[in-house]
Motif scaffolding. Structure first.
Motif, PDB file in Angstrom:
ATOM      1  N   VAL A   1       0.836  -1.211   0.000  1.00 16.51           N
ATOM      2  CA  VAL A   1       0.000   0.000   0.000  1.00 16.51           C
ATOM      3  C   VAL A   1       0.866   1.255   0.000  1.00 16.51           C
TER       4      VAL A   1
ATOM      5  N   SER B   1      -7.181  -6.135  -0.567  1.00 14.83           N
ATOM      6  CA  SER B   1      -7.903  -5.283   0.379  1.00 14.83           C
ATOM      7  C   SER B   1      -8.347  -3.978  -0.278  1.00 14.83           C
TER       8      SER B   1
ATOM      9  N   ASP C   1     -13.766  -0.012  -4.401  1.00 10.42           N
ATOM     10  CA  ASP C   1     -12.652   0.929  -4.509  1.00 10.42           C
ATOM     11  C   ASP C   1     -11.936   0.836  -5.850  1.00 10.42           C
TER      12      ASP C   1
ATOM     13  N   GLN D   1      -7.076   1.270  -3.177  1.00 12.99           N
ATOM     14  CA  GLN D   1      -6.938   2.720  -3.001  1.00 12.99           C
ATOM     15  C   GLN D   1      -5.514   3.175  -3.291  1.00 12.99           C
TER      16      GLN D   1
ATOM     17  N   GLN E   1      -7.798  -1.127   0.957  1.00 17.34           N
ATOM     18  CA  GLN E   1      -6.658  -0.220   1.076  1.00 17.34           C
ATOM     19  C   GLN E   1      -5.688  -0.378  -0.085  1.00 17.34           C
ATOM     20  N   GLN E   2      -5.534  -1.623  -0.567  1.00 18.11           N
ATOM     21  CA  GLN E   2      -4.619  -1.849  -1.683  1.00 18.11           C
ATOM     22  C   GLN E   2      -5.160  -1.236  -2.969  1.00 18.11           C
TER      23      GLN E   2
END
Length: 331
Positions: A130, A150, A177, A155, A152-153
């Motif tokens: 990330v 995820s 996302d 993003q 977050q990844q």
């Protein structure tokens, strides 16, 4: 053919070390760690073997490290995480094993990360990835990766242009996302174990040209929103659990010859005038190329990451060096 001599370590003032396509064999000598002034190593398209030396982690000025298309074995040294200036790490089509080191997440300037076609290199995508906020092109195809991706990844990949995760064992649902990847032109998720619906947010990927989603476990309908991507030219969704009818908005794109659409016509209704390609009527199902986009020759000037060209203060300073096609290959 010849090997790199141990004496290479005596060239301590060297800035660029490039021997692409020179039939070099044997191991990379540990003495390469003495060349602390190097900003680029390009030894792609050779016959190098054995493990990468941990001493590479001493070359803290490296911007490009290219060992693409060799026969290098063993694991990726965790010491590569020390190379804070590294922007291009190219290790495609070797014989690497083990898992991706978490330490690679320390390379926050990374732009081109090519690790694909190492089918014994696996594990999950490290959570530290990330930190790759500047990544432009990521090729992790034809490996043994598993686990979920995820939110977050997704993003963190918001600025990425090309993403190739084809031919792995990645699973789980694609989070909404993915709609943040507005600069994306190429996505290959072929032959994984992704489940759930194809996110409607993919219709927000306004620059997307190629989308390979075949050979997964996606269900539901093809989202009508994909027709909003005006530049989309290739959409392959066959060999999934999709159902229903191809949306009229997508059929219109196909009829206008703006879009190639490949589906399973026996389970997904494609109107007669839609001109879908029917994967289940092929003699042999087709799949994307294992590297996408990838060079055909090491000297090709139109593909791969841009050449790094530093500025030097004088004429006798060291001088400067090089390297995804989405053609369908037979499974």
């Amino acid at each position: 053919r010849s090997e790199l001599p141990l004496e290479i370590g005596l060239l301590t003032d060297l800035g660029f070390f490039g021997l692409t396509s020179n039939s070099i064999t044997g191991a990379v000598p540990t003495t390469i760690g003495n060349l602390v002034g190097l900003f680029e190593i390009s030894l792609d398209y050779n016959f190098l073997t054995d493990e990468l030396p941990t001493e590479l982690g001493l070359l803290v000025n490296l911007v490009i490290l290219d060992f693409d298309y060799n026969d290098i074995t063993g694991t990726i040294p965790t010491q590569l995480g020390n190379l804070q200036e590294l922007q291009h790490l190219l290790l495609r089509e070797n014989a690497l094993t083990g898992v991706l080191p978490e330490s690679l997440g320390n390379l926050t300037k990374m732009q081109f990360l090519y690790l694909g076609i190492n089918d014994q290199l696996g594990g999950e995508i490290p959570s530290s990835f990330v930190q790759h906020q500047d990544i432009n092109d990521l090729q992790l195809n034809n490996m043994d990766l598993s686990g979920n991706i995820s939110a977050q990844q997704w993003q963190a990949w918001s600025g990425i242009d090309s993403l190739n995760l084809g031919a792995n064992r990645l699973s789980g649902k694609i989070t909404t996302d993915i709609g943040l990847l507005r600069d994306m032109t190429f996505i290959d998720l072929y032959q994984n174990e992704f489940t759930g619906l194809i996110p409607t947010q993919m219709g927000e990927l306004e620059n997307l040209v190629t989308l390979y989603l075949e050979s997964n476990i996606f269900e539901g309908n093809i989202p009508t929103e994909l027709a909003q991507i005006t530049g989309l030219e290739l959409l392959h969704v066959h060999d999934n659990n999709l159902e229903g009818t191809v949306p009229e908005e997508i059929c219109e794109r196909v009829r206008n010859h703006d879009l190639e659409l490949k589906v399973d016509c026996s389970v997904l209704h494609c109107p007669l005038d839609c001109e879908c390609l029917c994967a289940d009527e092929d003699d042999e199902p087709t799949a994307p190329s294992p590297t996408a986009p990838s060079p055909t020759t090491p000297s090709s000037p139109t593909v791969g990451p841009p050449v790094f060209s530093p500025s030097f203060p004088s004429a006798d300073s060291p001088v400067d060096g090089d390297d995804p096609d989405d053609d369908d290959d037979d499974d």
